[in-house]
Design a protein around this motif. Sequence first.
Motif, PDB file in Angstrom:
ATOM      1  N   LEU A 213      43.942  50.618  34.863  1.00 51.70           N
ATOM      2  CA  LEU A 213      45.112  51.277  35.235  1.00 51.70           C
ATOM      3  C   LEU A 213      45.526  52.641  34.390  1.00 51.70           C
ATOM      4  O   LEU A 213      45.707  53.594  34.899  1.00 51.70           O
ATOM      5  CB  LEU A 213      46.505  50.687  34.935  1.00 51.70           C
ATOM      6  N   ARG A 216      43.525  55.573  35.905  1.00 49.23           N
ATOM      7  CA  ARG A 216      44.426  56.125  37.121  1.00 49.23           C
ATOM      8  C   ARG A 216      45.679  56.876  36.674  1.00 49.23           C
ATOM      9  O   ARG A 216      46.125  57.682  37.367  1.00 49.23           O
ATOM     10  CB  ARG A 216      45.083  54.858  38.164  1.00 49.23           C
ATOM     11  N   LEU A 271      48.997  50.769  42.189  1.00 56.79           N
ATOM     12  CA  LEU A 271      48.861  49.399  41.498  1.00 56.79           C
ATOM     13  C   LEU A 271      47.945  48.343  42.113  1.00 56.79           C
ATOM     14  O   LEU A 271      47.382  47.668  41.824  1.00 56.79           O
ATOM     15  CB  LEU A 271      50.291  48.652  41.257  1.00 56.79           C
ATOM     16  N   VAL A 274      44.387  49.256  42.060  1.00 55.40           N
ATOM     17  CA  VAL A 274      43.866  48.807  40.840  1.00 55.40           C
ATOM     18  C   VAL A 274      43.522  47.427  40.680  1.00 55.40           C
ATOM     19  O   VAL A 274      42.584  46.755  40.294  1.00 55.40           O
ATOM     20  CB  VAL A 274      44.756  49.204  39.542  1.00 55.40           C
TER      21      VAL A 274
END
Length: 382
Positions: A213, A216, A271, A274
């Motif tokens: 994460l 990202r 999310l 991921v």
Amino acid sequence: MYQYTSLWDRAIRFTQELSMINSYEAAGKHAVIAYVEKLLRNETSAAVTIYDADTDEPFLIASLKPEGAVFKFLLEGHLDVVSPEGMEKPFDGIIEDGYLCGRGVSDMKGGAAAQLAAFMAAANDDGLKQEIYLMFSTDEEYAGAEIKKALTEGLLPKVDFTMIAEPTDKKLVIAHKGEAWAEVEFFGKSAHSSIPWEGQNAIYMAARFIEKLRTRIQEIQEQANEYGTPTMSVGVVSGGSSPNVVPPYAKLRIDIRYLPGQDYRQYEATLQEVLSDCQKEWPELKGSVKITGNWNSLLTCPDEPVLKRVEKIIAASTGRPAEYTTLKGWGEGGYINMFGIPTVYYGPGDGSYSHKPDERIEIQRIPLVAKTYYEILRELCF
């Protein structure tokens, strides 16, 4: 015309008296609403209604509704405060060196008092042609649901313009980011810590997710524009029960701040992407993503016709051009804007003091903003 000079001075007193009520607690929330109700009933002919009076978070709506009105204007604010922890005298109403000190004086009892004074002045003027509403909530600092309820259930009409008295340093705030909260859960398999290979460690799953994460998040922050920087932050990590047990469950709680014009669901999709990437590398990893709360962003176009008129009134009232800015945090205007209502923030407080142990407001700002609010009401509603 209504002789308003003394009322502007009283706006300081209104602020001081409101500041001496501990509206962090439920009893104080009822007390501040009762304080406003008494003033309005004793000194105006406005219709006044208290809603949710049997709960810990009541709110008040007052209205002036002449016949034949075609324009509806809303003054809105909140009277609840954050915790006074860390303050020596949070509710003593102390004035020193030109400042009123205490919890909530900047955010936003000074602004609410200015609105109250302006509304009272307008209520006692002749020639009102348009509808004026005043709403004070007591749940903004932790939920902000009352304004949404008022508009959803028709307790307030869909007004044409709203001004909220957040601490803006006497600037016009036309935008702020939206906020969403997400939870990502991970489901592993328990085992004794002496033979961890027989289990699936959910905390390790969460750790893998966090590492992916972070990449990202860097990409997300590159989308910054004049309204701010979108952000995503892991705020809570939980899981496990004992060091000698492989944890079968873990959870992350994530704060998302998205830009005006964006949809929070695009971050929910991020999310999920991921999580899917983690599962490709670790097939045993099981998890889920869900949004647990969303607080809408705000964006009011500077070219909005009513706002252009407000800008000119502020310049004439204050003797200086109106300044535009954005709000770093979130406010109830996000919910109001969600209903298609142009909304801005404008208040006497300095936001740099909000929620801090030395919260204060320069008292002479309060009557100046009260008078400016009144001039806006006079121009738009009379």
